[in-house]
Design an enzyme around this catalytic site. Sequence first.
Site, PDB file in Angstrom:
ATOM      1  N   CYS A  68     -59.670 -62.705 -54.571  1.00 44.38           N
ATOM      2  CA  CYS A  68     -60.166 -61.540 -53.832  1.00 44.38           C
ATOM      3  C   CYS A  68     -59.161 -61.118 -52.762  1.00 44.38           C
ATOM      4  O   CYS A  68     -58.807 -61.904 -51.882  1.00 44.38           O
ATOM      5  CB  CYS A  68     -61.512 -61.875 -53.202  1.00 44.38           C
ATOM      6  SG  CYS A  68     -62.077 -60.718 -51.942  1.00 44.38           S
ATOM      7  N   CYS A  71     -60.332 -61.539 -49.242  1.00 44.82           N
ATOM      8  CA  CYS A  71     -60.370 -62.966 -48.862  1.00 44.82           C
ATOM      9  C   CYS A  71     -58.965 -63.455 -48.492  1.00 44.82           C
ATOM     10  O   CYS A  71     -58.803 -64.230 -47.544  1.00 44.82           O
ATOM     11  CB  CYS A  71     -60.925 -63.804 -50.009  1.00 44.82           C
ATOM     12  SG  CYS A  71     -62.613 -63.373 -50.493  1.00 44.82           S
TER      13      CYS A  71
END
Length: 614
Positions: A68, A71
């Site tokens: 991600c 992230c």
Amino acid sequence: MFEQLLKFLFLIMGFQFFINPLVDAVPLSNSALYKDSDPIVQMNIADFKSTIMATSNAWLIEFYSSWCGHCIDFAPAFIQLANDVKGWGKVIKVGAVDCAKDENIPLCRDFEIMGYPTLKFFPAFTDATQLGIARTGGKKVEAIRFSMIDFIEQQFMEKKAPPHWPLLGPLQNETLDDLWSHYNNNEIILVFEAVNNSSYWSREAIMDAHQYAPYYPPIRRVNMTRQDLITKYNVQSLPAFVFLERSGKSEVYQIQPDREYMKKIMRKFFDSENEGAFVIPKSTLTTRKPHVVHEDVKAAKDQVYMADLEGALLYAFGHEVSIHKLIAGKELTALKKLIDVLDRYFPGRAGMKETIHTLGRNLDNYKKQIRGEEFAELWHNALNGRETHQEWVGCRGSRPNFRGYPCGLWTTFHTLTVSYALKHPGNTEFDPTLVLQAMKGFIKYFFGCAHCSNHFIDMAEDELNPIESVKSPRQAVLWLWAAHNKVNRRIASDASEDPKAPKIQFPASHNCPECRVDGVEREEAVYDYLVKLYSSENISSTGLLVQINPARSGSSRIQSIPLGSLTFTSYDISLCAAIYLVSSLILMLVLCRILVKRRRFVRKQVYDVCGKLM
């Protein structure tokens, strides 16, 4: 000497038995964003509950996905936060779970993780029924640290705080005698401050000092409502620091309302008793470069790989969808729409197309809802023993958490828009937004990176150019191309960007010189280029899994190990080992033959000499 040669021969023969375990032991990917040296407790399904359940400290857990982009961007800040509150471990600790790992799918599903990164608080003495309290708000270090303070105070209000936690609230009606009877220390610190509960510096100071108890005395807050104490200690201005001794002696100091200043004060007073105890952790937050668009990049030739398309679907259904606890309503509708689009327009191999068709047929039996475990079983049965993992080829990043799944997903939807356009060129009977709407539904309800998902939905619903404005399949192809370039422009130079594959405006000028002339994009040329690139006949089969018989147990996967610009599979290495072994055997046989001939020659010479002497 002959005995030594035999030993060497057995050593060579053992090389083949050694090389395969060695190849299998080479890690092909390591998706973690955090190192073991980071003060973050990294957990998985095997140890999560045993780590956080029934502990006397609370937890702040990040559920993230290593692919991600948001992230990856957030990881440096989370590391800085963990360093910043490392001393708060007696009260609250920081941990992380990588939901991208297959083994953690049930864990993330059980705790209802719908997007990444998700931060959840778990109180002290958490039991198995608690799903945690989702933290909302900004992702800056200071904001998260403040929310940790708020959570701790909430535990006191709900009378759930263990007795060893430091009291963060100001003195109410307590007298000095009450304080001395409550604490066993011979010193107490009173911090006088204005009535402003939105200021966190004094509560952070209490948390910072608590890690060194009993070397550091307890700190209690006093606000302006306690005029009795202000008068008693002749506090002239706020904030002030009053050092009390049980003997009755007191000292008053004027201080600055700052957490770092309080750390210095505490070291000045108490480090002589606890030398070297307090070390201010250095910031690990890297300086973010401003967003730039890379123009002077010599990218490789564009090529679409079936391995990336199938890899994206394997992860999307096997992980992104299966991780949901319950799929119902609009989520179920969006899922069925995507599978229907894939069933009709995905230009995959027969095996994958059969899998998609079977999945869609079985999913039709669920009219209102389906649990994540049930969908995972449907997907597993539809695969019919085929591999569930596919190494990335064109989407392979320079590190395991770069590119990969997001790249494969973009490639898949580009391919679907082109496939649709080629099947229905200029046909007004079909909905030209069909593929884009299916993509929007999947991104909205199932794409794990919540930040990325929100940005895409905002773009899809933009008033100036929403998906609904697309009037033809050709426009759908160009809409997605323009949207992808907007994303590239926005996230260029982010921490999630692969330095070996920087975000550029696609296609690169050297791949399609006529697509951009004097800085102006020519849509006709772009469309022709996209159709050629993503059409089924131009998709490469390089790197695909070899599946001789899907129904057989065991894996037919050919693992690959990159060495510089070359890639060697385990079969390649095994073949090299076999060639090495055979070559060694031949050399040994030649050497043995030479030795045998030499012995015969020596014996003959000795015989001739002896014969003459006789």
